[in-house]
Design a protein around this motif. Sequence first.
Motif, short mmCIF file in Angstrom:
data_model
loop_
_atom_site.label_atom_id
_atom_site.label_comp_id
_atom_site.label_asym_id
_atom_site.label_seq_id
_atom_site.Cartn_x
_atom_site.Cartn_y
_atom_site.Cartn_z
N PRO A 1 0.83 -1.20 0.00
CA PRO A 1 0.00 0.00 0.00
C PRO A 1 0.87 1.26 0.00
N ASN B 1 -4.66 -5.27 -5.83
CA ASN B 1 -5.19 -4.01 -5.29
C ASN B 1 -4.76 -2.86 -6.22
N TRP B 2 -5.19 -1.67 -5.89
CA TRP B 2 -4.90 -0.54 -6.78
C TRP B 2 -3.40 -0.23 -6.87
N THR C 1 -10.83 8.32 -3.80
CA THR C 1 -11.47 7.51 -2.76
C THR C 1 -11.16 6.04 -2.96
N LYS C 2 -11.45 5.28 -1.93
CA LYS C 2 -11.26 3.82 -1.99
C LYS C 2 -12.20 3.23 -3.07
N GLU C 3 -13.40 3.81 -3.14
CA GLU C 3 -14.39 3.32 -4.12
C GLU C 3 -13.84 3.51 -5.54
N GLU C 4 -13.22 4.66 -5.74
CA GLU C 4 -12.65 4.93 -7.06
C GLU C 4 -11.55 3.91 -7.38
N GLU C 5 -10.74 3.64 -6.39
CA GLU C 5 -9.66 2.64 -6.57
C GLU C 5 -10.25 1.29 -6.92
N ASP C 6 -11.27 0.89 -6.14
CA ASP C 6 -11.88 -0.43 -6.37
C ASP C 6 -12.48 -0.52 -7.77
#
Lengths: 535, 311
Positions: free
Chosen positions: A13, A164-165, A70-75
């Motif tokens: 990360p 992951n991103w 955001t995390k949502e954008e990454e996902d």
Amino acid sequence: MTDKIKLTDMSLPGRKPLAHVENKDLMPLPYPLESPEKDHGWTALTEKVMGAVECGLDDTCALNIPQPKTKEEEDELVKKFLAGLDKLFTKENNWTFLQPLVLSMEHCAKCQTCSDACHIYEASGGNELYRPTFRSEIVRRLYFKSVKHGGVLSAWQHGDIEINWPLVARLAELAYRCNLCRRCAQTCPIGADNGLVAHELRKLFSMELGISAKECHDNGSVLQLKVGSSTGMSSLVVKDNIEFIDEDMTEKTGIKVETPWDVEGADVLLIHNAGEIMAWPENPGAFAVILNAAGIKWTLSSELAGYDSINYGLWYDDAQFARVAIKHAQAAKNLGVKKIVLGECGHAHKALSVIADRVLTGDLNIPRESSMTLLRDIVMNGRLKLDPSRNDFPVTLHDPCNMVRLMGVVEPQREVIRKICPQFREMWPHGVDNYCCGGGSGFAIMSGNNFQDWRFHVSGRKKMEQVLNAFSDCMDPSIHKYICAPCSNCKGQFRDMLAYYDMWAKQSILYGGLVELIVNCMVDAKPGFIDWEWH
Amino acid sequence: MSVLVYLALYAGAAVFVAASLVRAWMYARAPLHLRWELYPVPHEDPAKVKHGGSYFEDKDWWTHKRAYNLAGELGVMVPEMLFLKALHEFNRKLWYRSFPFHFGLYLLIGACGLLLLAALLGLFAPTLMAGALGMAFHWLYTVVGVAGVALALVGAVGLLHRRLTDEDLKTYTTAGDIFNLLFFIVSFGVLCAGFLLRGPGGPGVLAMVQGLLTFNKTLEVPGLLAVGIVLCALLAAYIPLTHMSHFVGKYFTYHDVRWNDQVNLRGSKIEAKLVEYLTYKPTWSAPHVTADGKRTWADVATTNPWEGAKK
Ligand code: SF4
Ligand code: SF4
């Protein structure tokens, strides 16, 4: 150098770069660049860039991917990446390279034979990140885990990787740390192809996520399809420029030069890399002098893309590739020419002759030929009066990967040079075993952020070594030396790299094409076509 | 015991053949990809192969008849298959381990072939095999087989040693890679031990193969040897399920990719295939591709989303 990195580090990360290279880590260069202390320092990425775009891979950043908020954008981006990965392995989306890709996924023996063949890995001083298989091994693990839905047993057999991103963002950058020269593939005992894996990754990012190098896409293939050329020149502008070049060449050679445009039924449609017209006008000028003197019925085309042979889609996007290839073929078809001849541009050679061979069907399948072959025919058959003593200076030849290892045009240019350059010397290795100039796959036109530092210090380093070795017997600034690079992209890399190391001012090393050497020794032309000035 | 051994051998061979064929079929049925050859291409004109040239070196190449230089191709293929020439050239350290391993496997396969032939001849022409010919076969398969197992074993141990000690390989080595090599070492090790310790009075190797062919349940296969044989049968079944099936993959990477320089001529079979592929409907999502699952590759390739747009 940072500690040896592991495959799993790619998923760490945060945005801390995984690898860092310093001058002292790099492969040493010969005289006069042997001192790492005297070498240029690397420009650091600015805080602003580091805070705005993804640069968690190494010391540079080629793509400028905006950091998701955001995390949502990454996902969401990770989801898209995985969807794209699936598509790479379907015939509907990737019939173009499905079989070789699957073979490379399923059969690497992880023997690392390919590592020694890679100039980037070697020049970096053996940095793990730049090992040809590092990138491929990540993709391979993703293939077995995500595409093949492998479970525990598969992870045990093939290795696991956390998706992951940070992994996806780093992988996108890593796809642009390979010149796609395929020298590694040549040595693989199995026939696996790490260059292909990098190519396919680039495609995935471009065709699914719209992520690519701005220089290749927005300023490259898009501009070409929009106005006709990645230089931004419309057909009107290009005609103006060529007219100016004709005048200049007439004055320079004493031979009346006129470039024919849009001649229907011509024997040859010559397509230059339009970058030549802007940056090295003496190259298209020399072509015109030679073809006219040899009595060839030739023409240029003013159709959209018909006057610019570049096809950057070759490096990152099948759709863009096919569109431009079709435009080139249409230009030839509309004029009813007998054949297309590609000027001095390696990737354009491979794009239109080899790769597009299985894109162009029916009456778009017009014969394509290398200018090396045509020039060999003209020179070796005595169609020009030549005086090789005018070229009596040290000359070495760079082999553009796309023209040589990937297309098999090796000897024609050599036959010409052997005939007209008394002091010709090969680089070692050469021919199909050559090293990339370091600008291949788009790098020569990429200089955002500090990418140039990386391409001079790392990807171009091996070529710099080869050049210095080829001229080691004449390292005297009073002796003019010439690198013949019959490819616009390679020339761009040589121009930038020689300037970076000040090799013209300090060692009189100049670069240029093959046609300039031919005109330089044409008896009917005024002497001194090569003017030994830096440009 | 003998029944178990026979079943394992038949099953191992069947899975090996079937899985290899399925794998080959999967690669073979993939669409013809865009050209991606790598020079030198050995079936080119010998004068060109020397420097890695192609027919693109000829002026008006499409007007020339192209010769297929089979001898050139065999000249690369045979040394590559038998002696791992590429590895010898580019990775000598590994070749010292990999060559004995692979050559040992070839010898083992050869010994199996000889045994099978000898067993069949023994069953159908016993008088022929009773004399010198039988003796010659005996020595041949014994020497070839023992040499094969020994070389493969030494090679596998060498490869495992390198995997465990070479820093360059560690990052890429998975538990599966170690297991695969151990599987070879244990299987061949037990087979060797079983053969050497089989004791007097037991059936010979030839008798066992004849027993296998006739499903002779009365045959007493010594315990350790039986375990070795079953392990080898399992190994044979396992190989084509892993990346070790590169004997299949390599055919395609060389012939279909590296050396595939077949030209697409108008009206050719290649062109017919391309016409079909151009009807495929891609689903790539980036807007510039203009794919929506309904438009074909032909639509996508002939669409210029920027036509007429100002710079
Ligand atoms: S790509 Fe080839 S040479 Fe490289 S590690 Fe894999 S099998 Fe070995
Ligand atoms: S294709 Fe070239 S640059 Fe890329 S990994 Fe292979 S040798 Fe290195």
